[in-house]
Design an enzyme around this catalytic site. Structure first.
Site, short mmCIF file in Angstrom:
data_model
loop_
_atom_site.label_atom_id
_atom_site.label_comp_id
_atom_site.label_asym_id
_atom_site.label_seq_id
_atom_site.Cartn_x
_atom_site.Cartn_y
_atom_site.Cartn_z
CG LEU A 157 -1.76 -1.29 1.42
CD1 LEU A 157 -2.61 -1.18 2.67
CD2 LEU A 157 -2.63 -1.56 0.19
CD GLU A 158 4.72 1.29 -3.25
OE1 GLU A 158 5.48 2.21 -3.59
OE2 GLU A 158 5.05 0.10 -3.21
CD GLU A 159 4.25 8.73 -3.42
OE1 GLU A 159 4.43 8.90 -4.64
OE2 GLU A 159 4.94 9.27 -2.54
#
Length: 409
Positions: A157-159
């Site tokens: 879960l990141e940009e």
């Protein structure tokens, strides 16, 4: 695992990188179900990332033979590029009709290994963004778990997804549902790292997990592409992230470390940081010394030397841009799993009498040190050291090199 993936993961290669996969084709009708035996959680915690479709994927079996590695983190499952709430590889290959990645999984399992699958990453549309709620997001991921009989899954879960509060709520909710519906499933959550441990959006993700009473096996940070250089900056970030976990969940330091993970980048990062083998050893010592739950890196596709070794000061998706031998960084994952990587090839040949008389080359000796180009006789054959080697039995391939059979005497 961020900018480089967005640049290099767009086009899928036509061929996957596991030799001899035809023998496993028949298994794919049942969704790569053969030999789906769970490993210990420590192996899933140590699994490095491997892209099976992109970035010149290496032969997983060869890595297993050379290093003792047993687990791989296959990346990435995304929403379809054309829209919809169904799982695909890289946004282009539907999981429902996949046979190619399934063949890779079957080949790994046939050698006693297993895989986890990573969802999300930096590029593309994530299922948490495309699906309407947590239940539909979980249903999409359940297709992946069922198809490949997974015992582990990673939520990367990141940009830009983690800037979308609704999408993160869907992902965390889906992770909780999957954890409940698949007893024993190993779940990791990976997010961006900063000098403070993680940034504002990472902390909001942790708060979402707290609000939903969701606790994965670990929360891992990626301390690279954020002004890091070397191991000292990374271990400092891990210390600070431990404090974030304590303050968020009310854990003591030991409990927080037991739910903390490291996800590094080998060699040159997207932003020009450098992480050497010595840096990996330092972080590994920190991780094991603090009883952390996970130690992984991006990626096995990059765990080999470029030509030239520094890649002219550029970052690549297919090599590390630092001087190394193939799979140097994978060995740190093996060590984290509690296994000693192979370092010395076999030195005792099986008893045999060369047929047909003596070869013209000098007989192989277990006490000799051979280098590339040396020729010896053994087992009625003449052998040439194709790569440099030390005391390795002719006819075998090991960490130190390979012998080429030049024919019978």
């Amino acid at each position: 695992m961020k900018r480089l993936r967005a640049l290099l993961c767009g086009a899928a290669t036509a061929a996957l990188a596991t030799a001899g996969l035809a023998a496993f084709a028949a298994q794919q009708a049942s969704g790569a179900s053969a030999d789906a035996t769970a490993l210990s959680n420590r192996w899933y915690a140590a699994a490095p990332y491997l892209m099976p479709h992109d970035n010149n994927p290496p032969d997983a079996g060869a890595i297993m033979d050379a290093t003792g590695l047993k687990a791989f983190q296959l990346a990435f499952v995304l929403a379809p590029n054309g829209g919809g709430c169904s799982p695909t590889w890289d946004g282009t290959s539907p999981v429902s009709s996949d046979t190619a990645v399934g063949s890779v999984i079957s080949a790994i399992r046939a050698k006693g290994g297993d895989v986890s699958v990573s969802i999300g990453g930096y590029g593309g549309t994530k299922l948490g963004q495309a699906c309407s709620d947590a239940a539909s997001t979980a249903a999409a991921y359940q297709q992946v778990i069922s198809k490949y009989q997974l015992k582990a899954i990673d939520f990367d879960l990141e940009e830009p997804e983690y800037e979308n509060a609704a999408a993160i709520a869907h992902e965390i909710g889906a992770a909780k549902i999957l954890q409940q519906n698949n007893p024993g499933l190993y779940v990791s959550v990976t997010t961006a790292g900063t000098a403070d441990g993680t940034g504002w959006f990472g902390k909001q993700m942790l708060n979402e997990a707290k609000s939903q009473s969701f606790t994965p096996n670990n929360f891992s940070i990626m301390p690279f592409d954020g002004g890091f250089n070397g191991a000292a900056a990374q271990t400092s970030a891990l210390t600070n992230f431990n404090a974030v976990l304590q303050s968020t969940f009310g854990w003591d330091a030991a409990t927080a470390y037991a739910h903390e993970g490291f996800s590094g980048m080998n060699g040159r990062s997207d932003t020009g940081e450098y992480f050497s083998q010595a840096d990996f050893q330092t972080v590994l010592d920190y991780a094991t010394g603090h009883h952390m739950d996970r130690f992984t890196f991006w990626s096995l596709n990059r765990d080999r030397q470029c030509t030239p070794p520094d890649n002219n000061g550029k970052t690549s998706g297919t090599c590390s841009s630092v001087a190394q031998s193939d799979w140097d960084f994978a060995k740190y994952s093996v060590k984290f799993a509690g296994v000693t990587p192979p370092t010395t090839p076999p030195t005792t040949p099986p008893p045999t009498t060369p047929p047909g008389g003596d070869c013209t080359a000098t007989a192989w000796s277990s006490g000799a040190v051979y280098t590339a180009g040396n020729t010896v006789s053994y087992g009625g054959h003449t052998w040439k050291a194709k790569w440099w080697t030390q005391n390795e039995t002719p006819g075998t391939t090991g960490e130190w090199g390979v012998w080429q059979d030049l024919g019978t005497c």
